[in-house]
Enzyme design. Structure first.
Site, PDB file in Angstrom:
ATOM      1  N   TYR A  65       0.899  -1.225  -0.028  1.00  0.00           N
ATOM      2  CA  TYR A  65       0.040   0.040   0.075  1.00  0.00           C
ATOM      3  C   TYR A  65       0.909   1.401  -0.067  1.00  0.00           C
ATOM      4  O   TYR A  65       0.452   2.203  -0.533  1.00  0.00           O
ATOM      5  CB  TYR A  65      -1.113  -0.050   1.070  1.00  0.00           C
ATOM      6  CG  TYR A  65      -0.501   0.444   2.612  1.00  0.00           C
ATOM      7  CD1 TYR A  65      -0.309   1.918   2.823  1.00  0.00           C
ATOM      8  CD2 TYR A  65       0.005  -0.487   3.468  1.00  0.00           C
ATOM      9  CE1 TYR A  65       0.214   2.231   4.230  1.00  0.00           C
ATOM     10  CE2 TYR A  65       0.648  -0.127   4.833  1.00  0.00           C
ATOM     11  CZ  TYR A  65       0.434   1.048   4.932  1.00  0.00           C
ATOM     12  OH  TYR A  65       0.984   1.552   6.192  1.00  0.00           O
ATOM     13  N   ARG A 157      -2.684  10.007   5.842  1.00  0.00           N
ATOM     14  CA  ARG A 157      -3.117   9.518   7.037  1.00  0.00           C
ATOM     15  C   ARG A 157      -2.777   8.044   7.044  1.00  0.00           C
ATOM     16  O   ARG A 157      -3.430   7.357   6.435  1.00  0.00           O
ATOM     17  CB  ARG A 157      -4.645   9.603   6.980  1.00  0.00           C
ATOM     18  CG  ARG A 157      -5.169   9.474   8.708  1.00  0.00           C
ATOM     19  CD  ARG A 157      -6.914   9.249   8.526  1.00  0.00           C
ATOM     20  NE  ARG A 157      -7.070   7.767   8.092  1.00  0.00           N
ATOM     21  CZ  ARG A 157      -7.989   7.217   7.407  1.00  0.00           C
ATOM     22  NH1 ARG A 157      -9.193   8.240   7.453  1.00  0.00           N
ATOM     23  NH2 ARG A 157      -8.217   6.182   7.025  1.00  0.00           N
ATOM     24  N   ASP A 158      -2.046   7.565   7.949  1.00  0.00           N
ATOM     25  CA  ASP A 158      -1.985   6.213   8.150  1.00  0.00           C
ATOM     26  C   ASP A 158      -1.668   5.934   9.679  1.00  0.00           C
ATOM     27  O   ASP A 158      -0.534   5.449  10.070  1.00  0.00           O
ATOM     28  CB  ASP A 158      -0.554   5.946   7.381  1.00  0.00           C
ATOM     29  CG  ASP A 158      -0.228   4.348   7.360  1.00  0.00           C
ATOM     30  OD1 ASP A 158      -1.029   3.677   7.638  1.00  0.00           O
ATOM     31  OD2 ASP A 158       0.975   3.930   6.953  1.00  0.00           O
ATOM     32  N   VAL A 159      -2.607   6.132  10.266  1.00  0.00           N
ATOM     33  CA  VAL A 159      -2.579   6.235  11.894  1.00  0.00           C
ATOM     34  C   VAL A 159      -3.719   4.839  12.117  1.00  0.00           C
ATOM     35  O   VAL A 159      -4.820   4.717  11.652  1.00  0.00           O
ATOM     36  CB  VAL A 159      -3.485   7.151  12.349  1.00  0.00           C
ATOM     37  CG1 VAL A 159      -3.412   7.470  14.000  1.00  0.00           C
ATOM     38  CG2 VAL A 159      -2.566   8.623  12.046  1.00  0.00           C
TER      39      VAL A 159
END
Length: 283
Positions: A65, A157-159
């Site tokens: 990803y 955003r990868d939280v």
């Protein structure tokens, strides 16, 4: 491999990181050698695989990803562009490290909730220094809400808390803050982890589509058909994105071939899914 106690990160005699379990502010992180890559390291946070770093090659991305996001960015901006990037969610800063190598003039900020983790990652992985790459300790939404209008070109955003993105970072209201912070022509990209029913992915697509006039989705066909759990990359912008034929060819030829959906396909996928709201998330 053993459990490391507080203080600075353990290092070998040649300055390299040491595999082990380390205490951090939110629990523990585990640093492990990648058995398939002599230069690779895998970072787990509270038992969940978070990041991969290749110490010999900052451009290498092991997680598919992240490759998809990197290729979307590459299709949008040439490498001489001074991209201003904000990464919500730090981990090992794999994507930020990649972009720093690919875009030498980029200015990046990585927001990481866990201060001790940020400190360890800085010590282990020889990250670029400020102003090229700054690590800011804080909660992603709170930081985003303080940023100046039109001050970023790229927001990623990868939280995750465990295997779930905090609900407050998925809502229409939060996405509105993101759009305010993005400069014209900027891109907002999210890593959406979902189950086979794709309920969350549809609602995230609907939410991002309610704020941005142009959207795209990147994922492997099995995920898009609801055959497995995995990651779906969803992006929004005020300009068309994901429509470069070269991007489509590149992603189809990757280790995990991925499809790129245009705005019409994304909106058809979202269908009648309800947008996500602060009132629902408790924000």
């Amino acid at each position: 491999m053993g459990r490391q106690r507080g203080g600075r990160a353990a290092r070998t005699s040649d300055g390299g990181p040491v595999a082990g379990v380390y205490p951090i502010d939110t629990g523990t992180c585990e640093l492990a050698v990648d058995n398939l890559n002599p230069h690779g390291w895998v970072l787990k946070v509270n038992g969940v695989e978070s990041s991969h770093i290749d110490l010999s090659d900052p451009t290498y991305l092991d997680f598919e990803y992240m490759r998809w996001i990197a290729e979307l960015v590459a299709s949008h901006w040439s490498t001489d562009r001074r991209v201003r990037a904000l990464h919500l969610g730090g981990g090992a800063c794999s994507l930020a490290r990649h972009l720093a190598a690919r875009y030498p003039d980029a200015r990046q900020v990585v927001v990481e909730l866990d201060g001790k983790l940020a400190e360890l990652v800085r010590e282990w992985f020889d990250l670029p220094r400020a102003p090229l790459l700054r690590l800011r300790v804080g909660e992603a939404r709170a930081v985003t809400e303080t940023l100046t209008e039109s001050s970023r070109d790229l927001i990623v955003r990868d939280v995750f808390a465990g295997n779930t993105t905090p609900a407050s970072l998925t809502t229409t209201e939060f996405t509105g803050h993101v759009r305010r912070v993005l400069a014209p022509g900027g891109i907002y990209v999210v890593n959406c982890g979902d189950t086979r029913d794709l309920v969350l992915a549809r609602r995230e697509a609907a939410t991002i589509g309610s704020v941005f006039p142009h959207t795209t989705v990147i994922a492997d066909p099995a995920m898009l058909k609801g055959r497995r759990y995995g990651n779906i990359v969803i992006a929004g912008s005020d300009v068309p994105i994901g429509d470069d034929p070269a991007l489509v060819r590149t992603l189809l030829g990757g280790g995990v071939p991925a499809h790129v959906w245009d705005d019409g396909q994304v909106r058809a996928f979202a269908g009648a899914a309800r947008v996500l709201r602060d009132a629902e998330s408790g924000s």
